[in-house]
Scaffold this active site. Structure first.
Site, short mmCIF file in Angstrom:
data_model
loop_
_atom_site.label_atom_id
_atom_site.label_comp_id
_atom_site.label_asym_id
_atom_site.label_seq_id
_atom_site.Cartn_x
_atom_site.Cartn_y
_atom_site.Cartn_z
N CYS A 1 -1.98 -2.68 7.58
CA CYS A 1 -1.86 -3.65 6.40
C CYS A 1 -0.82 -4.49 6.55
CB CYS A 1 -2.23 -2.95 5.18
SG CYS A 1 -3.93 -2.23 4.93
N ASP B 1 0.63 -1.29 -0.16
CA ASP B 1 -0.27 0.00 0.01
C ASP B 1 0.78 1.24 0.05
OD1 ASP B 1 -1.95 -2.05 0.25
OD2 ASP B 1 -2.63 -0.98 2.08
N LYS C 1 -6.97 -4.77 -3.26
CA LYS C 1 -7.84 -5.60 -2.07
C LYS C 1 -8.74 -4.44 -1.65
CE LYS C 1 -4.04 -4.24 1.06
NZ LYS C 1 -4.94 -3.35 1.89
C1 VGL Z 1 -4.79 0.70 5.51
C2 VGL Z 1 -6.19 1.68 7.11
C3 VGL Z 1 -7.31 1.51 6.16
C4 VGL Z 1 -3.22 0.32 5.45
C5 VGL Z 1 -5.81 0.68 4.53
O1 VGL Z 1 -2.88 0.22 4.17
O2 VGL Z 1 -2.44 0.14 6.58
N1 VGL Z 1 -5.24 1.17 6.90
N2 VGL Z 1 -6.99 1.03 4.72
#
Ligand code: VGL
Ligand code: ZN
Length: 198
Positions: free
Chosen positions: A152, A9, A107
Site C-alpha cells: 500500500c 494502513d 479503500k
Molecule cells: C495491504 C495487502 C492487502 C497493505 C492491504 O496495506 O499494504 N496489503 N491489503
C-alpha cells in the site's frame, strides 16, 4: 508549499497478532505520532474490506493465501481475510494518534476490486477521492509512512508521483511484507517514478 503526512494502513491486522501481520508493524507507531506535528495536514488511510472481498483467498475454491488469481484488472495476490469493515482487525492500532488526523480515507470497500493505493483502486483508474481533497487544500508535497512498504505504501507513492505531487517515503517509519522479492521491486519502482526514499 503545503505538506501533508499520509499514514498508510496502521491497523491491527497489519501488526503482530493480526491476520496479515507485517513483521514489527507496531514498532513504528510512536515515531509516526511524533512526526504528525511536523506537517500542515495529516491523513490516515484504512484498508476496509467487505467480508466477502475478492482479494481474500477464502473466496476462491482451492486457493491459498499468497497465491495469485487473474482479475479483469490483472493478477491479484490472494490474502488471508483481513481488515473486515467494522472489525477489530480493521481498527487503527492502539496508540496511533488518530485524533490528529484531518481526514481518514477508506479503500478496498468494493467487493470485486482491491485497492492498495490511497489514490486509485487496483484497476489504476477508479479514484478514491484523495487527490481532490489534497488539491483543494493546496497540498503539493506528501510524506508517506506506514504499512506495508511494498504494497500500500508503494502503490500510493507511485500514484501520487504520477499525479504530480512531490513524494517522500520515510522507510524508517514503514515496514514491509516482502513476498517473493516484493520489497526490492517496490523500492525500484518507486525510484523509477521519482519517489524520494529516506
Ligand atoms: C495491504 C495487502 C492487502 C497493505 C492491504 O496495506 O499494504 N496489503 N491489503
Ligand atoms: Zn487489503
Amino acid at each position: 508549499m503545503t505538506h501533508a503526512l499520509i499514514v498508510i494502513d496502521v491497523q491491527n491486522d497489519f501488526c503482530p497478532g493480526g491476520a496479515l501481520a507485517v513483521p514489527d508493524g507496531d514498532e513504528i507507531v510512536p515515531a509516526i505520532n511524533a512526526r504528525m506535528t511536523d506537517f500542515d495536514a495529516v491523513i490516515l488511510t484504512q484498508d476496509w474490506h467487505p467480508p466477502d472481498h475478492a482479494s481474500f483467498a477464502s473466496q476462491h475454491d482451492g486457493k491459498a493465501p499468497f497465491g495469485t488469481v487473474p482479475m479483469p484488472y490483472g493478477p491479484q495476490v490472494l490474502w488471508p481475510d483481513h481488515c473486515v469493515q467494522g472489525g477489530h482487525g480493521a481498527a487503527f492500532r492502539d496508540g496511533l494518534s488518530t485524533g490528529r488526523a484531518d481526514l481518514i480515507i477508506r479503500k478496498g470497500f468494493r467487493r470485486h476490486i482491491d485497492s492498495y493505493s490511497a489514490f486509485f483502486e487496483n484497476d489504476r483508474t477508479t479514484p478514491t477521492g484523495l487527490e481532490g481533497y489534497l488539491r483543494s487544500r493546496g497540498v503539493g508535497h506528501l510524506t508517506m509512512v506506514g504499512l506495508a512498504t511494498d504494497f500500500c505504501v508503494h502503490f500510493s507513492a507511485v500514484d501520487a508521483a504520477r499525479l504530480g505531487f512531490g513524494v517522500t517515503v520515510e522507510l524508517g517509519l514503514c515496514r514491509a511484507i516482502d513476498l517473493d522479492g516484493s520489497l526490492r521491486a517496490a523500492l525500484e519502482a518507486m525510484a523509477a517514478e521519482g519517489v524520494r526514499t529516506v
